[in-house]
Design a protein around this motif. Structure first.
Motif, PDB file in Angstrom:
ATOM      1  N   TYR A 278       0.757  -1.095  -0.045  1.00 43.55           N
ATOM      2  CA  TYR A 278      -0.022   0.054  -0.043  1.00 43.55           C
ATOM      3  C   TYR A 278       0.914   1.226  -0.270  1.00 43.55           C
ATOM      4  CZ  TYR A 278      -4.212  -2.560   1.143  1.00 43.55           C
ATOM      5  OH  TYR A 278      -5.375  -3.558   0.938  1.00 43.55           O
ATOM      6  N   ASP A 296       2.516  -0.466  -5.041  1.00 44.00           N
ATOM      7  CA  ASP A 296       1.869   0.010  -5.932  1.00 44.00           C
ATOM      8  C   ASP A 296       0.447   0.553  -5.501  1.00 44.00           C
ATOM      9  OD1 ASP A 296       0.664  -2.253  -5.019  1.00 44.00           O
ATOM     10  OD2 ASP A 296       0.011  -3.080  -6.927  1.00 44.00           O
ATOM     11  N   SER A 299      -2.805  -2.061  -5.419  1.00 44.00           N
ATOM     12  CA  SER A 299      -3.619  -2.546  -6.398  1.00 44.00           C
ATOM     13  C   SER A 299      -3.651  -4.078  -6.446  1.00 44.00           C
ATOM     14  CB  SER A 299      -2.989  -1.966  -7.745  1.00 44.00           C
ATOM     15  OG  SER A 299      -3.150  -0.537  -7.789  1.00 44.00           O
ATOM     16  N   CYS A 302      -5.462  -5.535  -3.002  1.00 38.13           N
ATOM     17  CA  CYS A 302      -6.802  -5.224  -3.030  1.00 38.13           C
ATOM     18  C   CYS A 302      -7.647  -5.928  -4.150  1.00 38.13           C
ATOM     19  CB  CYS A 302      -6.992  -3.743  -3.376  1.00 38.13           C
ATOM     20  SG  CYS A 302      -6.671  -2.511  -2.017  1.00 38.13           S
ATOM     21  N   GLY A 303      -6.846  -6.376  -5.259  1.00 36.15           N
ATOM     22  CA  GLY A 303      -7.713  -7.290  -6.236  1.00 36.15           C
ATOM     23  C   GLY A 303      -7.766  -8.556  -5.658  1.00 36.15           C
ATOM     24  N   ASP A 321       5.940  -0.017 -10.967  1.00 30.87           N
ATOM     25  CA  ASP A 321       4.539   0.148 -11.237  1.00 30.87           C
ATOM     26  C   ASP A 321       4.118   0.793 -12.522  1.00 30.87           C
ATOM     27  OD1 ASP A 321       1.743   0.540 -10.876  1.00 30.87           O
ATOM     28  OD2 ASP A 321       1.711   2.035  -9.229  1.00 30.87           O
ATOM     29  N   ASN A 323       1.334   1.535 -13.597  1.00 31.40           N
ATOM     30  CA  ASN A 323       0.081   2.413 -13.838  1.00 31.40           C
ATOM     31  C   ASN A 323       0.287   3.901 -12.900  1.00 31.40           C
ATOM     32  OD1 ASN A 323      -1.648   0.358 -14.879  1.00 31.40           O
ATOM     33  ND2 ASN A 323      -1.340  -0.598 -12.721  1.00 31.40           N
ATOM     34  N   GLU A 326      -1.470   7.105 -14.020  1.00 35.75           N
ATOM     35  CA  GLU A 326      -2.833   7.318 -13.982  1.00 35.75           C
ATOM     36  C   GLU A 326      -3.177   8.005 -12.680  1.00 35.75           C
ATOM     37  OE1 GLU A 326      -4.441   3.392 -14.223  1.00 35.75           O
ATOM     38  OE2 GLU A 326      -3.748   2.965 -16.074  1.00 35.75           O
TER      39      GLU A 326
END
Length: 353
Positions: A278, A296, A299, A302-303, A321, A323, A326
């Motif tokens: 986290y 990350d 991500s 949490c998935g 990471d 992403n 974004e």
């Protein structure tokens, strides 16, 4: 001792007396940096005897430089059966069947890099949050803090956060107050850090500090260590493969056995990492752009990918990471940490006598 010869091999060959003399004679360090003595750090089968320094109640360690190969594009040893089954079965549920290709996609490229010797802050600090007094918080209050402050004092909850505003944490019988650093920018952080004689970590320096130039996936090898205690999951010992019932981490279900979380312990350089997907650590790319490492934002975890796959961003040395572009800056610094370094240049390294 000449600076260009101060790599890990040369450093390890010195006696404790020679190391102490070298460290005590370092010059041109930021004012207030003090040498505290030698310490030995051991982790993952590697050991470093090095110097500990202090600056404004923060510890720094001396890290010798080296010419190392960084990045990942294939296995050195290969995963053991337990790790392979765990990761492949987990990712296959999400349509990822070629694990090697996935890891290459999310890893920094293989390259040979020269790392200079440096003093490194042992523990990273929060970038998005800073601690304030009750008086400071009241002075900055816009009408929400005072109300929540009184409610928190009367409650028995351990932590409360108003998103990107303030955070209240019970600690040793008191309450600590943290304020969100909404005015901070990356350029301002660079300027303030450099003004005091420090610098921020580059991605390459971070990878070296975390993995020591290892060619394996993790700092300890290519297979996951199921004896670890991980934040959000607790002890994994005795739990084979995927832990379905804990796929979504639930802190209330994690028993505290008194052990420290393994990924937060000092490594072979004496440096502590967050060990939490986290969270991430700020580093800079070769062009000075933001390149977070060590997490990350949660991500994967949490998935519902479980402890092994979910912790890849926090355990794989060369993980990137993809992403990052974004998220807005304010979203990134909410869970981002940073550490300062002092580059040991030829001007501050003592000459050989």
């Amino acid at each position: 001792m000449e600076l260009q010869h101060l790599n890990r091999t040369a450093w390890a060959a010195l006696s404790s007396v020679e190391k102490e003399q070298y460290l005590q004679e370092l010059t041109e360090l930021p004012e207030g940096v003090a040498y505290e003595g030698l310490r030995k750090f051991e982790r993952y089968g590697r050991c470093t005897e090095t110097g500990v320094f202090s600056y404004e109640q923060r510890d720094f360690v001396f890290v010798p430089g080296d010419l190392v190969t960084l990045g990942w594009d294939g296995w050195h040893e290969g995963m053991n059966e337990e790790t392979a089954i765990d990761i492949r079965e987990t990712f296959s549920e999400y349509g990822v069947h070629d694990i090697d290709a996935y890891l290459r996609e999310f890893s920094s490229p293989v390259r040979e890099v020269h790392i200079s010797p440096m003093l490194v802050e042992c523990q990273a600090r929060s970038l998005g949050w800073f601690e304030v007094s009750e008086e400071e918080a009241m002075a900055w209050d816009d009408g929400e803090f005072a109300k929540e402050w009184e409610k928190f004092k009367q409650s028995d909850i351990s932590e409360y956060e108003r998103y990107q505003h303030f955070r209240l944490v019970r600690h040793e019988g008191g309450i600590r107050i943290f304020w969100f650093n909404e005015d901070l920018t990356l350029e301002r952080l660079k300027e303030e850090t450099e003004k005091t004689g420090f610098s921020l970590l580059t991605e390459e320096e971070w990878e070296y500090l975390y993995g020591g130039g290892c060619r394996t996936l993790f700092p300890w090898g290519d297979s996951f260590d199921y004896t670890m205690k991980l934040k959000h999951f607790g002890s994994l010992q005795g739990v084979p493969g995927i832990v379905d019932e804990n796929a979504e981490p639930d802190p209330s279900m994690v028993e505290d056995d008194g052990r420290a979380y393994d990924l937060e312990l000092p490594n072979f350089f004496g440096i502590r990492f967050e060990g939490d997907p986290y969270r991430c650590e700020l580093t800079l790319s070769q062009t000075g752009e933001l390149m977070p490492k060590g997490g990350d934002g949660g991500s994967l975890i949490c998935g519902g990918l479980g402890p092994v796959a979910g912790f890849l961003p926090a355990t794989v040395v060369y993980y990137r990471d993809a992403n990052i572009g974004e998220l807005e800056w304010e979203e990134l610094i909410d869970g981002m940490y940073y550490r300062r370094v002092i580059q040991i240049s030829s001007s501050c390294a003592p000459s050989q006598k």
